[in-house]
Write an enzyme that holds these catalytic residues in place. Sequence first.
Site, PDB file in Angstrom:
ATOM      1  CB  CYS A 131      -0.942   0.088   1.204  1.00  0.00           C
ATOM      2  SG  CYS A 131      -1.992  -1.328   1.404  1.00  0.00           S
TER       3      CYS A 131
ATOM      4  NE  ARG B 118       4.488   1.709  -0.479  1.00  0.00           N
ATOM      5  CZ  ARG B 118       5.536   1.262   0.164  1.00  0.00           C
ATOM      6  NH1 ARG B 118       6.731   1.382  -0.358  1.00  0.00           N
ATOM      7  NH2 ARG B 118       5.424   0.699   1.348  1.00  0.00           N
TER       8      ARG B 118
ATOM      9  CD1 TRP C 285      -0.611  -5.822  -3.918  1.00  0.00           C
ATOM     10  CD2 TRP C 285      -0.469  -6.650  -1.856  1.00  0.00           C
ATOM     11  NE1 TRP C 285      -0.226  -7.136  -4.018  1.00  0.00           N
ATOM     12  CE2 TRP C 285      -0.130  -7.666  -2.778  1.00  0.00           C
ATOM     13  CE3 TRP C 285      -0.451  -6.947  -0.495  1.00  0.00           C
ATOM     14  CZ2 TRP C 285       0.229  -8.951  -2.371  1.00  0.00           C
ATOM     15  CZ3 TRP C 285      -0.098  -8.235  -0.089  1.00  0.00           C
ATOM     16  CH2 TRP C 285       0.241  -9.214  -1.034  1.00  0.00           C
TER      17      TRP C 285
ATOM     18  CG  ASN D  83       2.143   0.443   3.979  1.00  0.00           C
ATOM     19  OD1 ASN D  83       1.806  -0.698   3.649  1.00  0.00           O
ATOM     20  ND2 ASN D  83       3.390   0.862   3.893  1.00  0.00           N
ATOM     21  N   GLY D  84       0.438  -1.486   6.240  1.00  0.00           N
ATOM     22  CA  GLY D  84       0.986  -2.421   7.233  1.00  0.00           C
ATOM     23  C   GLY D  84      -0.066  -3.447   7.620  1.00  0.00           C
TER      24      GLY D  84
ATOM     25  CD  GLU E  97      16.574 -11.203 -11.135  1.00  0.00           C
ATOM     26  OE1 GLU E  97      16.290 -11.882 -10.130  1.00  0.00           O
ATOM     27  OE2 GLU E  97      16.063 -10.100 -11.367  1.00  0.00           O
TER      28      GLU E  97
ATOM     29  CE  LYS F 169      12.895  -9.148 -12.907  1.00  0.00           C
ATOM     30  NZ  LYS F 169      13.605  -9.197 -11.719  1.00  0.00           N
TER      31      LYS F 169
ATOM     32  CD  GLU G  13       9.317  -9.974 -10.978  1.00  0.00           C
ATOM     33  OE1 GLU G  13       8.782  -9.673  -9.911  1.00  0.00           O
ATOM     34  OE2 GLU G  13      10.523  -9.750 -11.206  1.00  0.00           O
TER      35      GLU G  13
ATOM     36  CG  HIS H 153      18.954 -35.767 -10.419  1.00  0.00           C
ATOM     37  ND1 HIS H 153      19.445 -37.031 -10.179  1.00  0.00           N
ATOM     38  CD2 HIS H 153      20.023 -35.018 -10.780  1.00  0.00           C
ATOM     39  CE1 HIS H 153      20.752 -37.044 -10.372  1.00  0.00           C
ATOM     40  NE2 HIS H 153      21.131 -35.828 -10.742  1.00  0.00           N
TER      41      HIS H 153
ATOM     42  CE  LYS I  69      10.921  -1.728  -7.059  1.00  0.00           C
ATOM     43  NZ  LYS I  69      11.573  -2.601  -8.039  1.00  0.00           N
TER      44      LYS I  69
HETATM   45  O1  M6R Z   1      13.127  -4.499  -1.756  1.00  0.00           O
HETATM   46  P1  M6R Z   1      13.777  -5.857  -1.744  1.00  0.00           P
HETATM   47  O2  M6R Z   1      15.028  -5.906  -2.566  1.00  0.00           O
HETATM   48  O3  M6R Z   1      14.011  -6.375  -0.352  1.00  0.00           O
HETATM   49  O4  M6R Z   1      12.716  -6.811  -2.419  1.00  0.00           O
HETATM   50  C1  M6R Z   1      12.959  -8.182  -2.519  1.00  0.00           C
HETATM   51  C2  M6R Z   1      11.991  -8.837  -3.474  1.00  0.00           C
HETATM   52  O5  M6R Z   1      10.672  -8.603  -3.076  1.00  0.00           O
HETATM   53  C3  M6R Z   1      12.167  -8.324  -4.907  1.00  0.00           C
HETATM   54  O6  M6R Z   1      13.458  -8.523  -5.370  1.00  0.00           O
HETATM   55  C4  M6R Z   1      11.180  -9.047  -5.837  1.00  0.00           C
HETATM   56  O7  M6R Z   1      11.520 -10.381  -5.960  1.00  0.00           O
HETATM   57  C5  M6R Z   1      11.115  -8.357  -7.190  1.00  0.00           C
HETATM   58  N1  M6R Z   1       9.753  -8.299  -7.621  1.00  0.00           N
HETATM   59  C6  M6R Z   1      11.852  -9.059  -8.262  1.00  0.00           C
HETATM   60  O8  M6R Z   1      11.751  -8.421  -9.481  1.00  0.00           O
END
Ligand code: M6R
Length: 622
Positions: free
Chosen positions: A2, A27, A76, A112-113, A495, A499, A502, A518, A617
């Site tokens: 949020c 967010r 969110w 937020n929280g 990674e 990408k 997500e 395996h 985010k």
């Molecule tokens: O803000 P942070 O680096 O701690 O966030 C960690 C993950 O939430 C963040 O890297 C997430 O996996 C991204 N969406 C990846 O693109």
Amino acid sequence: MCGIVGFVGKRQAAPILLDGLSKLEYRGYDSAGLAIRNGDEPAEVVKSKGRLKVLSEKTDNGNALIGNCGIGHTRWATHGEPSRTNAHPHVSGNCTGTGSGEVESEVVGVHNGIIENFKELKEKLMKHGYLFYSQTDTEVVIKLVDYYYKKYTHSPQEAIAKTMVRVRGSYALCLMFKSHPGEIWVARKDSPMIIGISDGETYVASDVPAILKYTRNVYYIGNLEMAKLTPGEVTFYNLDGDVIEKELTEIKWDAESAEKGGYEHFMMKEIHEQPKAITDTLNSLIKDEKIDIDSIGLSNDEVRNISQIYIVACGSAYHTGVVTQYVMEDIAKIPVRVELASEFRYRKLLLDKNGLVIIVSQSGETADSLAALRLAKDKGIKTLAIVNVVGSSIAREADNVLYTLAGPEIAVATTKAYSAQLIAGYLLAIQFAYIKNEIAEEYYKNLIKELYTLPQKIEKVLEDKERIQWFVAKQANAQDVFYIGRGIDYAVCLEGSLKMKEISYVHSEAYAAGELKHGTISLIEDGTLVIGVLTQSELYEKTVSNMVECKSRGAYLMGLTSYGHYEIEDTADFTVYIPKTDEHFTASLAVIPLQLMGYYLSVSRGLDVDKPRNLAKSVTVE
Ligand code: M6R
């Protein structure tokens, strides 16, 4: 999750709040709302389900809401489905939740929280006659503030302090009281919040980009602190109600870096900002051709004493930790464990007293990473944070901080922060190796020199992006994608695969190349796309063999390797080359085509690249 904003000043609040919220949509974006006060009149609350756009249209971009003081929220969902009723702001009055209760409400607020004990508090409040219209924990906290406000001295500060003592969980709260026009009250614990100040105007937001256009002068409000915001002024209080003094900090990020700058999406802009993020991070730590770790507070003796490193992080930050592990162990000869923060925090840990816990986080607010940091500190282990957001919780609480200078990252899928984190990891590994005499002066200097070539090599990879776009267009209907590699290449696969899934919603998996047989190889069928990453010479042949195993089962192969390994074309159906570099640093180059693949596939499917479904985010909840 949020995003929250607040404004009190001379101008009309609603357009400023909507503009701020548009920078925080990363967010959360399932519903949004505003509460605006015009002088002594009660707050007018407007909320809507869906993206911020819906709220903007409903309020004529905020112009329909008159008043110089207000708060806003983009959500969110955690407690309660995304709906107009569950959208913030929430009010303390017994209304239907459709925006009609504000007139009799003393308190209106956004949050937020997560309030962990909201059920128990809700029952208590119901016994006192409060009725609830939403399923949110936020409505509970707003009504609790109202309860204490009326029960005690009608002082916002006392009512908020009593609430803070009573609730468990995390919150960044932004409140307005009907009897206190022209004031916004805020409180914070474990959720981000900054307060900005400019001539006669005061802003509050979850993150810097929301206010960067208006001011660079900010205060960081600490945990369990509150503040009263009036036009151009802020008064901070601790839980006891004592006034506390704070230092004003100047944000160095420029406003443009939080805008799209001609790109269609933030993600593409941020992909192109990677050379700069790398150069800036290198420049901040390299002085006179040496890596200056004194500036992050680590002495050479402390480094020599480190017997074990624990890198703790989530998501992509965790993936950079996996790369750092390979590099650190290889050149500095220090054993490294890489841990997912969500696991680390609940394991029965046997931490080495001479260990160093490195927390990696772009936002510096990720709940699990923050909890892991606190746990390590409780156990008396030295902590170092690699963080992008200045003044974030992790940055403030760690013993030492290494800031990555990636600038504000807006797209939910990280790219430039990931690249800057890799650089931070390389720099630590190289310097630790040098201090421990594991590498000679000449190699040390060469490694540093090589790091400075990475930005230009990334530019070179980016020049070829149309070729990747063309390839991806042919894969638009892919159902499953497998990424395989060994060593650092495996870390890159993790990674690349993230990408892909997500932002494109395509199922993908990253596998250590030798592991596929395996079990998972049974998923390979005619046409399944398998991407082999092969930048490590020693492991090259091995990964080629694993790619061949997939091909024999019908896979369509893409090879990602360095210029010179042209024989890969005998095996792969499509090949992408990256410039040669020291093999410790290949992740920085190999990840670029994989970021582009995720991006282009998402675009070709017509998806929302910057704000993928179900994600936010920064993950400030467990
Ligand atoms: O803000 P942070 O680096 O701690 O966030 C960690 C993950 O939430 C963040 O890297 C997430 O996996 C991204 N969406 C990846 O693109």
